[in-house]
Scaffold this motif. Sequence first.
Motif, PDB file in Angstrom:
ATOM      1  N   LYS A 154     -26.505  36.806   8.031  1.00 33.21           N
ATOM      2  CA  LYS A 154     -26.837  38.005   7.250  1.00 33.21           C
ATOM      3  C   LYS A 154     -27.424  37.627   5.886  1.00 33.21           C
ATOM      4  O   LYS A 154     -28.460  38.156   5.483  1.00 33.21           O
ATOM      5  CB  LYS A 154     -25.584  38.878   7.065  1.00 33.21           C
ATOM      6  CG  LYS A 154     -24.962  39.368   8.363  1.00 33.21           C
ATOM      7  CD  LYS A 154     -23.847  40.369   8.115  1.00 33.21           C
ATOM      8  CE  LYS A 154     -22.681  39.776   7.335  1.00 33.21           C
ATOM      9  NZ  LYS A 154     -21.962  38.737   8.105  1.00 33.21           N
ATOM     10  N   ASP A 250     -25.353  42.401  -1.121  1.00 32.29           N
ATOM     11  CA  ASP A 250     -24.740  41.506  -0.141  1.00 32.29           C
ATOM     12  C   ASP A 250     -23.337  41.110  -0.643  1.00 32.29           C
ATOM     13  O   ASP A 250     -23.201  40.200  -1.442  1.00 32.29           O
ATOM     14  CB  ASP A 250     -25.630  40.262   0.025  1.00 32.29           C
ATOM     15  CG  ASP A 250     -25.109  39.274   1.055  1.00 32.29           C
ATOM     16  OD1 ASP A 250     -24.307  39.695   1.924  1.00 32.29           O
ATOM     17  OD2 ASP A 250     -25.486  38.093   0.972  1.00 32.29           O
ATOM     18  N   THR A 296     -25.737  44.581   3.346  1.00 34.85           N
ATOM     19  CA  THR A 296     -25.023  43.880   4.408  1.00 34.85           C
ATOM     20  C   THR A 296     -23.616  44.463   4.536  1.00 34.85           C
ATOM     21  O   THR A 296     -23.021  44.907   3.555  1.00 34.85           O
ATOM     22  CB  THR A 296     -24.934  42.364   4.161  1.00 34.85           C
ATOM     23  OG1 THR A 296     -24.106  42.107   3.019  1.00 34.85           O
ATOM     24  CG2 THR A 296     -26.309  41.772   3.946  1.00 34.85           C
TER      25      THR A 296
END
Length: 432
Positions: A154, A250, A296
Amino acid sequence: MWANAFRSLFLADADGGHQKFGSRSLAFCGTEVLFFEYKKMASKKLRRAGLPQDLCERLSRHQITTCQDFLCLSLLELMKVTGQSYQNVQKLLHTVSQSCAPRMQTVYEMKIKRAIDPTSAFLSTTLEDLDKILHGGIACGSLTEVTGPSGCGKTQFCIMLSLLTTLPSSMGGLDGAVIYIDTESAFSAERLIEMAQHRFPHYFATKEKLISMPSRIHIYRELTCDSVLKRIESLEEEIISKNVRLVVIDSIASVVRKEFDTKLQGNLWKRSNLLAREASILKYLAEEFSIPVILTNQITTWLSDGLAVQADPLSPPDEFSLSEGCSKNGDGESGYVTAALGNTWSHSVNTRLILQYLDSQTRQLLIAKSPVAPFTSFLYKIENSGLVLQDQKDQSHFWEETSPALQAIKVRTDAFNNEPEMALSSFTREIL
């Protein structure tokens, strides 16, 4: 007419939330959806609402910086902080209300805009088959979620997209800057340089190019929910001043799942409100500036007895996820690995990409949710140049008859020496 109506709703919202104008009464009068759309647009900074610069600076000294801040004040309060007459304040209210009222545009106008400026539509991933299915790549003006188990790539994908954003439009990039909000301290500058040198060796052959590219990627390490929210709320001016063409968070789930124990009374409601506010602001920014926003997510587990357990030992349990069609192991127990943050959150994102393991050596990318693409799968591997799709001749497009929020995610099997579902059951027994 709508501007005055929504101003009344804002005042009611500021005076006690929905005690006066609750969701039931709003739904009854047919304005609930429009109200929340209006509130999202009201995140716009006053400097971009058509007010004089000196007046914006004066309001800023009173911590009045957004259209919502302005619209939540009474007429007397506005006369006091602006120093203007009743008639002038009425005109200011009309100007601000109009600037954040939802605007209508035709499909033809949208099509012409994208035809004139293709970079306003998509960010190419340079993965040819994926871009083809997605009609060009990661959509601008919307939220794209990348979810999957730890170690599946990711962050690698986010770093690669950050690199691609800085490239000139002639190379498929957006020729802009990137804001990367790192909540897991996972971003690697060395990995960014490595990707650049291997993916575009000729373009990054000079030292000047290798220096200018990283200087356009702005990293913020935010480790709490409050700091993430404050950063998101401050993004508008940075997007303008730094020519930002991509925002990455993220991960969106990391700090939320650490700070909110959903077993405690009220925490689920608070977490839901926080996520809704973050999604609302991010959607406004994506639409207003026609940029892609990448988020993410983590994974979680739902067992047949109604207990939610984390599939990732580093993350706290998550009772907000749902599942259906669970597979069973030999003991008759069932479990399901799926995206974290639950069904409500899954409706906040426009596109969901799942990165998962087929086995210890093979990774798979799924388009689990997209307004333009069918449910599709690709095999991929991670190389020095980033994500690379593998030969597609043996791959098939399929639909597992489940919603994106309930899509099963496969985890690595080598750590458990068994099938993913069997591994899940044994893992949850250890935790319990």
